[in-house]
Structures are given as structure tokens and as C-alpha cells.
Design a protein around this motif. Structure first.
Motif, PDB file in Angstrom:
ATOM      1  N   LYS A   1      66.722 -63.528  74.409  1.00 39.75           N
ATOM      2  CA  LYS A   1      67.123 -65.663  75.149  1.00 39.75           C
ATOM      3  C   LYS A   1      68.207 -65.475  73.749  1.00 39.75           C
ATOM      4  CE  LYS A   1      63.228 -66.565  77.933  1.00 39.75           C
ATOM      5  NZ  LYS A   1      62.537 -67.868  78.470  1.00 39.75           N
ATOM      6  N   ILE A   2      67.549 -66.279  73.015  1.00 41.08           N
ATOM      7  CA  ILE A   2      68.486 -66.013  72.227  1.00 41.08           C
ATOM      8  C   ILE A   2      69.745 -65.057  71.597  1.00 41.08           C
ATOM      9  CG2 ILE A   2      68.727 -66.606  69.315  1.00 41.08           C
ATOM     10  CD1 ILE A   2      65.919 -67.956  69.567  1.00 41.08           C
ATOM     11  N   ALA A   3      69.606 -64.232  71.757  1.00 42.31           N
ATOM     12  CA  ALA A   3      70.462 -62.862  71.027  1.00 42.31           C
ATOM     13  C   ALA A   3      72.079 -63.633  72.928  1.00 42.31           C
ATOM     14  CB  ALA A   3      70.197 -61.663  71.252  1.00 42.31           C
ATOM     15  N   VAL A   4      71.553 -62.689  73.949  1.00 37.12           N
ATOM     16  CA  VAL A   4      72.168 -63.368  74.958  1.00 37.12           C
ATOM     17  C   VAL A   4      73.151 -64.389  74.864  1.00 37.12           C
ATOM     18  CG1 VAL A   4      71.971 -63.650  77.288  1.00 37.12           C
ATOM     19  CG2 VAL A   4      70.177 -61.844  76.532  1.00 37.12           C
ATOM     20  N   ALA A   5      72.335 -65.737  74.717  1.00 37.59           N
ATOM     21  CA  ALA A   5      73.234 -66.781  74.659  1.00 37.59           C
ATOM     22  C   ALA A   5      74.386 -67.405  73.173  1.00 37.59           C
ATOM     23  CB  ALA A   5      72.104 -68.299  74.046  1.00 37.59           C
ATOM     24  N   ALA A   6      73.830 -66.537  72.139  1.00 40.04           N
ATOM     25  CA  ALA A   6      74.060 -66.508  70.883  1.00 40.04           C
ATOM     26  C   ALA A   6      75.664 -65.616  71.484  1.00 40.04           C
ATOM     27  CB  ALA A   6      74.087 -65.886  69.623  1.00 40.04           C
ATOM     28  N   GLY A   7      76.533 -64.539  72.441  1.00 43.58           N
ATOM     29  CA  GLY A   7      77.191 -63.538  72.394  1.00 43.58           C
ATOM     30  C   GLY A   7      76.461 -62.623  71.573  1.00 43.58           C
ATOM     31  N   THR A   8      75.558 -61.503  70.851  1.00 46.11           N
ATOM     32  CA  THR A   8      75.161 -61.358  69.785  1.00 46.11           C
ATOM     33  C   THR A   8      73.718 -60.274  70.052  1.00 46.11           C
ATOM     34  OG1 THR A   8      74.747 -60.385  67.845  1.00 46.11           O
ATOM     35  CG2 THR A   8      73.605 -62.384  68.594  1.00 46.11           C
ATOM     36  N   GLY A   9      73.805 -59.023  69.453  1.00 47.18           N
ATOM     37  CA  GLY A   9      72.625 -58.128  69.531  1.00 47.18           C
ATOM     38  C   GLY A   9      71.756 -58.897  69.287  1.00 47.18           C
ATOM     39  N   LYS A  10      69.786 -58.142  69.432  1.00 51.43           N
ATOM     40  CA  LYS A  10      68.452 -58.329  68.986  1.00 51.43           C
ATOM     41  C   LYS A  10      68.764 -58.234  68.239  1.00 51.43           C
ATOM     42  CE  LYS A  10      65.918 -56.951  72.088  1.00 51.43           C
ATOM     43  NZ  LYS A  10      65.178 -55.576  72.509  1.00 51.43           N
ATOM     44  N   ALA A  11      69.025 -56.814  67.151  1.00 54.97           N
ATOM     45  CA  ALA A  11      69.036 -56.269  65.796  1.00 54.97           C
ATOM     46  C   ALA A  11      70.463 -57.462  64.771  1.00 54.97           C
ATOM     47  CB  ALA A  11      69.855 -55.678  65.919  1.00 54.97           C
ATOM     48  N   ALA A  12      70.794 -58.274  65.197  1.00 52.11           N
ATOM     49  CA  ALA A  12      71.607 -59.453  63.755  1.00 52.11           C
ATOM     50  C   ALA A  12      70.565 -60.186  63.927  1.00 52.11           C
ATOM     51  CB  ALA A  12      72.666 -59.803  65.225  1.00 52.11           C
ATOM     52  N   LEU A  13      69.581 -60.437  65.313  1.00 52.51           N
ATOM     53  CA  LEU A  13      68.373 -61.821  64.507  1.00 52.51           C
ATOM     54  C   LEU A  13      67.154 -60.771  64.151  1.00 52.51           C
ATOM     55  CD1 LEU A  13      69.601 -62.528  67.284  1.00 52.51           C
ATOM     56  CD2 LEU A  13      67.961 -63.733  67.927  1.00 52.51           C
ATOM     57  N   TYR A  14      66.732 -59.612  64.158  1.00 51.04           N
ATOM     58  CA  TYR A  14      65.902 -59.457  63.572  1.00 51.04           C
ATOM     59  C   TYR A  14      65.921 -58.364  61.900  1.00 51.04           C
ATOM     60  CZ  TYR A  14      62.663 -59.205  67.775  1.00 51.04           C
ATOM     61  OH  TYR A  14      61.537 -59.130  68.710  1.00 51.04           O
ATOM     62  N   ARG A  15      67.038 -58.825  62.051  1.00 53.23           N
ATOM     63  CA  ARG A  15      67.836 -58.540  60.647  1.00 53.23           C
ATOM     64  C   ARG A  15      67.543 -59.081  59.338  1.00 53.23           C
ATOM     65  NH1 ARG A  15      71.874 -55.083  62.713  1.00 53.23           N
ATOM     66  NH2 ARG A  15      73.265 -57.229  62.509  1.00 53.23           N
ATOM     67  N   ARG A  16      67.602 -60.625  59.918  1.00 52.65           N
ATOM     68  CA  ARG A  16      67.296 -61.643  59.496  1.00 52.65           C
ATOM     69  C   ARG A  16      65.790 -62.531  59.668  1.00 52.65           C
ATOM     70  NH1 ARG A  16      72.698 -60.944  60.814  1.00 52.65           N
ATOM     71  NH2 ARG A  16      74.166 -61.929  59.918  1.00 52.65           N
ATOM     72  N   TRP A  17      65.775 -62.799  60.926  1.00 59.29           N
ATOM     73  CA  TRP A  17      64.057 -63.681  60.688  1.00 59.29           C
ATOM     74  C   TRP A  17      63.573 -62.510  61.703  1.00 59.29           C
ATOM     75  CZ3 TRP A  17      68.882 -65.116  62.635  1.00 59.29           C
ATOM     76  CH2 TRP A  17      69.358 -66.340  61.967  1.00 59.29           C
ATOM     77  N   SER A  18      61.997 -62.844  61.091  1.00 58.91           N
ATOM     78  CA  SER A  18      60.805 -61.647  61.808  1.00 58.91           C
ATOM     79  C   SER A  18      60.062 -62.349  62.650  1.00 58.91           C
ATOM     80  CB  SER A  18      59.281 -61.806  60.523  1.00 58.91           C
ATOM     81  OG  SER A  18      60.269 -61.371  59.468  1.00 58.91           O
ATOM     82  N   THR A  19      60.326 -64.059  63.338  1.00 54.88           N
ATOM     83  CA  THR A  19      59.346 -64.356  64.226  1.00 54.88           C
ATOM     84  C   THR A  19      60.443 -65.474  64.934  1.00 54.88           C
ATOM     85  OG1 THR A  19      58.379 -66.037  63.373  1.00 54.88           O
ATOM     86  CG2 THR A  19      57.153 -63.824  64.064  1.00 54.88           C
ATOM     87  N   PRO A  20      60.453 -65.905  65.983  1.00 51.40           N
ATOM     88  CA  PRO A  20      60.949 -67.620  66.430  1.00 51.40           C
ATOM     89  C   PRO A  20      60.833 -68.319  65.644  1.00 51.40           C
ATOM     90  CG  PRO A  20      60.439 -65.956  68.944  1.00 51.40           C
ATOM     91  CD  PRO A  20      59.632 -65.344  67.480  1.00 51.40           C
ATOM     92  N   ALA A  21      59.833 -68.987  65.215  1.00 47.36           N
ATOM     93  CA  ALA A  21      59.527 -69.736  64.160  1.00 47.36           C
ATOM     94  C   ALA A  21      59.978 -69.659  62.852  1.00 47.36           C
ATOM     95  CB  ALA A  21      57.880 -69.919  63.497  1.00 47.36           C
TER      96      ALA A  21
END
Length: 199
Positions: free
Chosen positions: A42-62
Motif C-alpha cells: 500500500k505504501i509503495a502505491v501511495a508513494a508512486g514507487t516500487g516495493k523494492a525501494a522500500l525493502y532496500r531501506r527498511w525491513s518491516t513496516p514498524a
């Protein structure tokens, strides 16, 4: 311009721009739903990016939530210095007005589900308290100590319980009405806090 060269495609957001967009999307999504419903998808869609960009920086939603809440651009960032208006009333109104404004922004609205459901995620709330809530409470305590030194407040009334009362009342007002009127902040200070603190 070389007519044979294809038009330049805008590059994707990177660095601070991308981190800021992800942080803001995280806080907005958390404020709109709950921590249980938060996901990288959900965050990736809202931010207009891919999930990979999130997983590269953070391990969990917390981890992502804490990063967004403590980021100076999207969250509460560095703790501000005491207002230094010269009076206890002025300092209290300045600090509580600042809190009231923050509670209407994504960073403030995102705190609501974390506080309301802290028993479901005690470890996450402990991080929120230590990194976001507690530092701002220390600023309030500093303001009360300074007022006691000037003779505006009774030293025995400078306690964590009384320091926390103002933010709690402002937060409750925001929860009940989704907005805190400036006159309400002044009334809380004049009718409740100052009489409690007066020597």
C-alpha cells in the motif's frame, strides 16, 4: 538539439525526495487506516514507487513508521528549543499551539492509532514514546523549571504528571473535534494549567 536523439525521460525520484515521499505516504496511510493494515504494498502505491525501494531501506513496516515519524521532513525530527517568550503563559501557549498544529498534519494524525492501540504493539509504542513523545515532554519540563526559577510556578508543581497534562488535553480535543481552536489552547492554559502551577 540532435533530432535523432529521443526525448529525455524524467528520472525517477531518488535519495531524499524518494525517502520523503515514502515517509509521507506511510504517515498518511497509517492515519487513514491502522498499523495492522499497513503494508509495503500500500505504501509503495501511495508513494508512486516500487516495493523494492522500500525493502532496500527498511525491513518491516514498524521500522518505516519510526523512520517517518523521526524524519525532520515528514515527522517530528529534531526537538525544538523552548519558545523563550519570557512568560510561562506565553511558552505554554506556544508549545501547545505547535502541538495542536502538528496533530492536524499527517505526522500527528499517524500518532492517533499508535497511541490508541498501544496495547497491541507495546514495543512499537515504546519506541514512539522514547523517540517522539518523551523528548517533547522534556521541553515542557524545561519550560516549567524556568518558570519556577522566575517565581511564576511553584517548584513542587514541576512534575512529569503536570507537564504531560497540557499535551494530553490538546490531544483529547483533537481526537474529539479533529481540530483544536487557538482559543481552546488559551483556555486550557488560563483555566487549568496556570492555576495548577501558580505559587
Amino acid at each position: 538539439m540532435d533530432p535523432a536523439r529521443p526525448p529525455r525521460v524524467p528520472t525517477r525520484r531518488r535519495g531524499e525526495a524518494l525517502t520523503g515521499a515514502i515517509g509521507l505516504a506511510t504517515l498518511e496511510e497509517l492515519a487513514r487506516t491502522s498499523f495492522e493494515e499497513l503494508s509495503f504494498d500500500k505504501i509503495a502505491v501511495a508513494a508512486g514507487t516500487g516495493k523494492a525501494a522500500l525493502y532496500r531501506r527498511w525491513s518491516t513496516p514498524a521500522e518505516l513508521v519510526m523512520a517517518a515519524l523521526t524524519d525532520p521532513a515528514t515527522g517530528f525530527g529534531d526537538v525544538p528549543a523552548p519558545p523563550g517568550t519570557g512568560t510561562l503563559r506565553g511558552d505554554l501557549i506556544a508549545l501547545l499551539s505547535r502541538l495542536a498544529g502538528a496533530l492536524e498534519e499527517p505526522r500527528g494524525r499517524a500518532l492517533r492509532p499508535l497511541i490508541a492501540h498501544r496495547h497491541r504493539h507495546p514495543e512499537l509504542f515504546e519506541h514512539v514514546y522514547r523517540l517522539v513523545i518523551r523528548p517533547h515532554l522534556e521541553v515542557l519540563l524545561t519550560v516549567l523549571r524556568q518558570a519556577a526559577e522566575r517565581g511564576e510556578a511553584a517548584p513542587e508543581r514541576v512534575t512529569e504528571r503536570i507537564a504531560a497534562l497540557g499535551p494530553r488535553l490538546v490531544t483529547l480535543e483533537a481526537w474529539e473535534h479533529d481540530h483544536v481552536d487557538p482559543h481552546e489552547v488559551e483556555a486550557l492554559v488560563d483555566e487549568i494549567l496556570l492555576p495548577l502551577l501558580r505559587p
